[in-house]
Write an enzyme that holds these catalytic residues in place. Structure first.
Site, short mmCIF file in Angstrom:
data_model
loop_
_atom_site.label_atom_id
_atom_site.label_comp_id
_atom_site.label_asym_id
_atom_site.label_seq_id
_atom_site.Cartn_x
_atom_site.Cartn_y
_atom_site.Cartn_z
N GLU A 105 47.97 70.26 17.01
CA GLU A 105 47.07 69.11 16.84
C GLU A 105 45.63 69.49 17.19
O GLU A 105 44.93 68.76 17.90
CB GLU A 105 47.52 67.93 17.71
N GLU A 127 55.23 64.90 24.85
CA GLU A 127 54.50 64.45 26.05
C GLU A 127 55.42 63.87 27.12
O GLU A 127 55.16 62.79 27.66
CB GLU A 127 53.43 63.42 25.65
N HIS A 139 44.21 69.73 21.71
CA HIS A 139 43.06 68.80 21.68
C HIS A 139 42.08 69.27 22.76
O HIS A 139 42.29 69.01 23.95
CB HIS A 139 43.51 67.37 22.00
N ASP A 181 41.88 69.93 17.65
CA ASP A 181 40.52 69.48 17.37
C ASP A 181 39.67 69.82 18.58
O ASP A 181 40.18 70.06 19.67
CB ASP A 181 40.41 68.00 16.94
N ASN A 219 56.56 69.31 22.53
CA ASN A 219 55.15 69.30 22.16
C ASN A 219 54.37 68.51 23.22
O ASN A 219 54.82 67.47 23.69
CB ASN A 219 55.05 68.59 20.79
C1 XIL Z 1 47.10 59.78 17.52
C2 XIL Z 1 46.66 59.44 16.09
O1 XIL Z 1 45.78 60.45 15.65
C3 XIL Z 1 46.02 58.09 16.02
O2 XIL Z 1 45.80 57.71 14.68
C4 XIL Z 1 46.86 57.03 16.72
O3 XIL Z 1 46.15 55.80 16.75
C5 XIL Z 1 47.24 57.46 18.12
O4 XIL Z 1 47.86 58.73 18.07
N1 XIL Z 1 49.02 63.28 20.73
C6 XIL Z 1 49.93 63.07 19.74
C7 XIL Z 1 49.52 62.37 18.50
O5 XIL Z 1 51.05 63.57 19.83
O6 XIL Z 1 50.58 61.65 17.93
C8 XIL Z 1 48.34 61.46 18.73
O7 XIL Z 1 47.90 60.94 17.48
C9 XIL Z 1 47.23 62.20 19.43
C10 XIL Z 1 47.68 62.74 20.76
#
Ligand code: XIL
Length: 364
Positions: A277, A169, A248, A279, A212
């Site tokens: 990641e 990020e 996401h 969802d 990422n």
């Molecule tokens: C999130 C986790 O799922 C949570 O448990 C934590 O509190 C905050 O981070 N992008 C990312 C991940 O790269 O590391 C993040 O994970 C979600 C967004």
């Protein structure tokens, strides 16, 4: 032996010898898991729940305490990503103290279950320890702190991590570097990015090193910025091997229809790509229970993300950010939204789970 029995034995033997049709699932008296359904070499992963928001919840550490959870973690997936346990605040709680307990346990679990690990993450603006963020280290000190961390962490898991999210990020929506929030970019300048990739590569020459981010599923200012940066770094011989979109998504914003096109631009540079990641969250109705139409649309989004990855050369890792709503970060971080994963709290499967499995199986 009675003739009838003999016939049964002969038929059984024949059935065993006959080759399975390509679409048949080699179920051994049980439903095929996601990893069993996946094409050879394709990794289907999940985040390993623990740390982060979980610590604010009224349940014990999921990874160590929830047996049914662990069982599914080991049987359904062929790749695991520590959800929080390899972030700075967990690995490096004090300047002179590292704590590898939780991360080691995940890596051991992965080895026992013949899983690969995605390391997450080395250079990020978030979840850094206070001793680091609220400090007045000189740039020279910060550089040496970062170098030591990368060497120590990547070196410890040398040969045991398939892919590292080296930089996470680092760009804003407009494609500008996050020079305000990210301590490393702010204090050390953009040149530090190349250094971190080099240090990581020295510490583990086999790990594939990734950028990422979220919001880079489609072609947009942010993904353009990654494309330009990666081209520039590769031209300088910096060991960058991959680009990954977190995935996401929310039903609110629609599906990024150009996902495959976008991944292909990175693949064309000879890079690995991954979706890391996944969802798909949704606005929950008053009842808290999603409608059938929402679940169908969610399944469609999961399917399209997976298909895009399966269609792109070099995209051979697809990770969901948790597999059960029981432990999802979504309700904690996105007010009014939830139900983002592929299983309900009791691990029963949603349409999205079934569609992932059939899409994997069709890709064999
Ligand atoms: C999130 C986790 O799922 C949570 O448990 C934590 O509190 C905050 O981070 N992008 C990312 C991940 O790269 O590391 C993040 O994970 C979600 C967004």
């Amino acid at each position: 032996m009675k003739p009838f029995r003999l016939l049964t034995v002969a038929l059984t033997a024949l059935a065993l010898l006959a080759p399975l049709p390509a679409t048949a699932s080699p179920t051994h008296g049980h439903d095929e898991s996601l990893r069993e359904a996946a094409p050879r070499g394709f990794r289907i992963g999940t985040a390993v729940a623990g740390g982060g928001h979980h610590e604010t919840m009224p349940y014990p550490d999921p990874f160590t305490a929830d047996k049914p959870y662990r069982k599914l973690l080991g049987t359904e997936f062929s790749s695991v990503s520590p959800e929080n346990q390899m972030k700075w605040e967990y690995l490096h709680p004090e300047r002179d103290r590292y704590d590898f307990t939780a991360a080691d346990a995940i890596v051991r679990f992965a080895q026992r279950h013949h899983q690969v690990v995605r390391g997450h993450t080395l250079l990020w603006h978030s979840q850094n320890p206070d001793w680091l963020e609220n400090s007045d280290f000189t740039p020279a000190q910060l550089r040496s702190i970062l170098r030591d961390h990368v060497r120590k962490v990547v070196g410890r898991y040398r040969g045991q991590i398939q892919q590292w999210d080296v930089a996470n990020e680092i760009f804003t929506e407009t494609g500008a570097l996050r020079t305000t929030e990210n301590i490393w970019l702010r204090e050390l300048g953009p040149g530090i990015i190349a250094d971190v990739f080099r240090w990581a590569h020295q510490a583990d020459p086999h790990a594939k090193l990734f950028f990422n981010d979220y919001g880079v599923e489609g072609v947009n200012a942010k993904s353009d910025a990654y494309l330009a940066l990666i081209q520039q770094l590769r031209a300088q011989g910096v060991p960058v091997h991959g680009f990954s979109a977190q995935g996401h998504l929310s039903l609110r914003y629609g599906f990024p229809a150009d996902l495959e096109t976008n991944l292909n631009r990175f693949s064309a540079l000879g890079l690995h790509t991954a979706i890391t990641e996944v969802d798909v969250r949704m606005d929950l109705p008053e009842s808290g229970v999603p409608t059938d139409a929402q679940l169908a649309q969610q399944a469609d989004y999961y399917q399209r993300m997976l298909s895009a990855c399966l269609n792109v050369r070099g995209c051979d890792s697809f990770t969901i950010w948790g597999f059960t709503d029981k432990y999802s970060w979504v309700p904690v971080f996105f007010e009014g939204e939830g139900a983002a994963t592929v299983m309900w709290d009791d691990f029963s499967r949603k349409p999205a789970y079934h569609v992932l499995r059939s899409t994997l199986a069709a890709g064999r």
